[in-house]
Design a protein around this motif. Structure first.
Motif, short mmCIF file in Angstrom:
data_model
loop_
_atom_site.label_atom_id
_atom_site.label_comp_id
_atom_site.label_asym_id
_atom_site.label_seq_id
_atom_site.Cartn_x
_atom_site.Cartn_y
_atom_site.Cartn_z
N PHE A 37 57.02 38.12 46.81
CA PHE A 37 56.38 37.11 47.67
C PHE A 37 54.95 36.88 47.18
O PHE A 37 54.42 37.66 46.41
N GLY A 38 54.37 35.79 47.65
CA GLY A 38 52.98 35.50 47.26
C GLY A 38 52.88 35.20 45.79
O GLY A 38 51.86 35.48 45.16
N VAL A 123 48.14 46.31 42.25
CA VAL A 123 47.99 45.35 43.35
C VAL A 123 47.52 46.08 44.60
O VAL A 123 47.70 45.61 45.71
N THR A 124 46.92 47.27 44.39
CA THR A 124 46.55 48.09 45.54
C THR A 124 45.04 48.12 45.79
O THR A 124 44.59 47.79 46.90
N VAL A 138 37.44 46.60 46.23
CA VAL A 138 38.32 45.56 46.77
C VAL A 138 39.67 46.18 47.11
O VAL A 138 40.33 46.74 46.24
N LYS A 139 40.06 46.08 48.36
CA LYS A 139 41.41 46.49 48.74
C LYS A 139 42.30 45.25 48.62
O LYS A 139 42.10 44.27 49.32
N LEU A 140 43.24 45.32 47.72
CA LEU A 140 44.19 44.22 47.56
C LEU A 140 45.31 44.35 48.60
O LEU A 140 45.35 45.33 49.35
N GLY A 141 46.21 43.38 48.59
CA GLY A 141 47.21 43.33 49.66
C GLY A 141 48.23 44.45 49.64
O GLY A 141 48.69 44.91 50.67
N GLY A 142 48.61 44.88 48.42
CA GLY A 142 49.64 45.90 48.33
C GLY A 142 50.84 45.41 47.54
O GLY A 142 50.98 44.22 47.27
N GLY A 143 51.69 46.33 47.17
CA GLY A 143 52.72 46.07 46.17
C GLY A 143 54.07 45.61 46.67
O GLY A 143 54.96 45.37 45.85
N GLY A 144 54.27 45.49 47.98
CA GLY A 144 55.60 45.11 48.44
C GLY A 144 56.63 46.11 47.94
O GLY A 144 56.49 47.31 48.17
N THR A 177 50.08 50.65 40.68
CA THR A 177 51.03 50.43 41.77
C THR A 177 52.44 50.39 41.21
O THR A 177 53.33 51.13 41.66
#
Lengths: 294, 306
Positions: A37-38, A123-124, A138-144, A177
């Protein structure tokens, strides 16, 4: 975010269009393919491939898990009903993940705030190499689902639209990640992964593949350049040692059919949200000889 | 745990929210900007809930708003954000960078296997991948297991058994039978693995009507159900309504600005309105009904997103 109406015509095309088409070409016909996603560029690319050279592929949508949908347009969110339109079947979440983990999914697209020369992606979190012990800048969205799927899916196509920034392709990811060909914990075979790992890395400057054997197995290698980019620009923007294929070539220009399909499936231009304004201004045209001019 | 056999589980949404205790492990249904349990999220904030441990796959404004309100201590989601379109989740990001929440970032399939371990009544399940990823650093509770048949080494994960899962459904009946539209995301797994299901629904209808549409989650798993029209707003609940992209963009702007502007959003849409009826009035009935017109034409649908 306001999106400008793109100005490309039948005789000209923009970098964002060419980039998505280059992504689409990494899909081989008959593959079961998934995007996270994204990921609008990857998402649009899958629909381009499905409608051009890869008609037999099974396209699994990244957040609706719809199989071969025929969306009226690609929306700005990955979990929208438009991405189920025309799909005779929609997988359950667990149905997709089970298939991918047991090895029935052939290709996935992955990106990251940082990507290293072995195709590891972050992506973390950026700005602390021992996160969570130290807080990140920077905290990114995360890896799904990436850190499971990267182990078992047949091949990965990586991409970034921010290569030129110098911050995207790095010597070492601050945090790994999703695993590429080699991590500090070992190689893919040592870690027991069944999938093949990163096969392509497409950037707004050029296209890398990964060595499949020898001492440099799993290391990225520049194979193609966009024609308005020179090698020094790539070298300056690349944090890992730049290795260049002896047969370095120019990225093949889009066909009229690829451009027509792309423009039809992405009328909102969601792919453009991945690019800086400067990259969006890059346009190209076909000369009388059919070669691309910048 | 036992099944929930009461014949009538209808309660007002503020009562339903009281089933979530301070410090509870809460699973959030839906995903990204679709079918998020926003009415319950707003109600938890109105009631000043604190110390929550949220778990789930890929989420957006539900988690970010709870972080903004100071309700979350631990965040165990696989992703929190607004995708490429609207970017990083501002309150989540700020709290993670300042260390005011603990981020135990997880991975979709790992969460799925942990929920299955809980459903199956097993003490652990093995998962693929994760080895070689720094995600391991965020999870000291994971172990390793050697397969007795193949001798492979795999990461072993413990059961994930949320105290409660919050789910927004399209239809429900008074017993709590729920009809969801796909994608169900992890809602079915959450319902089976959690100790309690608390649901809101666009409409509460007869059992016959829910059964005809298809029961996705059976009433015996559900502890309480409330009828809340637009209970997923500003996320979508198709076919009733599309997501409200302008509202989300406005939220992201306010949350990124922080302090006064974020406080203003919370006051205007959450704490300053007594209930969800008040919320719908502030958002605007006309504005909300426009989100339902996605089905009139492709042009109308696209128009909602530009």
């Amino acid at each position: 975010m306001e999106r400008a109406v793109h100005v490309s015509t039948a005789d000209s095309f923009s970098l964002d269009e060419w980039f998505v088409i280059a992504l689409a070409r990494t899909i081989r016909d008959g593959e079961v393919t998934f995007h996270g996603f994204g990921s609008p560029c990857a998402q649009v690319a899958m629909h381009v491939a499905k409608r051009t050279h890869a008609r037999r592929m099974l396209l699994v949508e990244g957040a609706t898990y719809a199989c071969n949908p025929d969306p009226p347009f690609i929306p700005p969110t990955g979990n929208d009903a438009s991405l189920q339109r025309g799909a005779a079947y929609r997988m359950r979440f667990e149905e997709f993940f089970d298939a991918a983990i047991r090895g029935d999914v052939d290709r996935m697209f992955l990106s990251g705030g940082q990507i290293d020369g072995y195709g590891n992606t972050n992506v973390t979190a950026i700005g602390a190499d021992d996160y969570p012990a130290t807080l990140p800048k920077v905290k990114l969205g995360g890896g799904g689902g990436g850190c499971n799927l990267a182990a078992t899916i047949g091949h990965l196509t990586l991409w970034t639209t921010r290569h030129r920034s110098g911050r995207a392709l790095v010597q070492h990811c601050d945090f790994i990640t999703d695993m590429g060909h080699r991590t500090p914990a070992g190689s893919r075979s040592g870690l027991g992964y069944s999938g093949g790992g990163p096969q392509w890395l497409v950037t707004e400057l050029g296209i890398f593949d990964f060595d499949t054997e020898g001492d440099t197995q799993g290391a990225a290698r520049l194979r193609q350049l966009f024609p308005d980019v020179d090698l020094e620009t790539v070298r300056a923007a690349t944090g890992f040692e730049l290795r260049v294929a002896p047969d370095l070539s120019s990225v093949r220009p889009p066909s009229a059919a690829e451009l027509a399909v792309l423009r039809g499936i992405d009328p909102l231009g969601v792919r453009r949200s991945e690019f800086s304004a400067a990259e969006l201004r890059r346009t190209f045209s076909y000369s009388a000889s059919g070669r691309c001019q910048c | 745990m036992g099944f929930h056999l009461d014949p009538d589980k209808r309660v007002p949404v503020d009562r339903a929210a009281t089933l979530v205790a301070d410090g509870a492990m809460v699973a959030l249904g839906g995903g990204l900007s679709a079918r998020l349990p926003m009415a319950l999220v707003r109600e938890l904030i109105r009631q000043g809930r604190q110390g929550l441990h949220v778990v789930g796959s890929a989420h957006g404004i539900d988690v970010d708003l709870l972080v903004a309100a100071g309700a979350i201590a631990v965040c165990e989601e696989s992703y929190v954000g607004f995708e490429q379109d609207l970017g990083l989740a501002p309150a989540f990001r700020r709290a993670a960078e300042r260390g005011t929440i603990e981020v135990r970032e997880s991975c979709c399939d790992t969460i799925l296997m942990q929920l299955r371990a809980a459903e199956f009544g097993l003490p652990f399940l093995p998962v693929r991948g994760v080895r070689g990823s720094d995600i391991l650093r965020l999870h000291p509770e994971y172990g390793e297991v050697r397969c007795p048949f193949t001798a492979e080494t795999l990461v072993a994960v413990p059961p994930l058994r949320p105290d409660i899962v919050l789910i927004h459904a399209l239809l429900a009946d008074r017993q709590g039978n729920l009809h969801l539209e796909q994608p169900y995301v992890l809602d079915e797994r959450f319902a089976a693995a959690s100790r309690n299901v608390v649901a809101t629904a666009e409409r509460i209808v007869s059992t016959e009507e829910v059964a005809a549409a298809g029961i996705t989650i059976p009433g015996h798993l559900v502890a309480a159900v409330s009828e809340v029209p637009f209970g997923a707003h500003p996320s979508s609940c198709y076919p009733a309504y599309a997501y409200d992209r302008p509202h989300l963009a406005g939220y992201v702007r306010a949350a990124a600005a922080g302090d006064g502007e974020l406080a203003c959003y919370l006051e205007r849409f959450v704490t300053g309105v007594p209930d969800e009826e008040g919320y719908r009035k502030v958002v605007g009935e006309e504005h909300l009904s426009a989100l339902g017109r996605w089905s009139e034409s492709t042009t109308a649908w696209k128009g909602l997103f530009t």
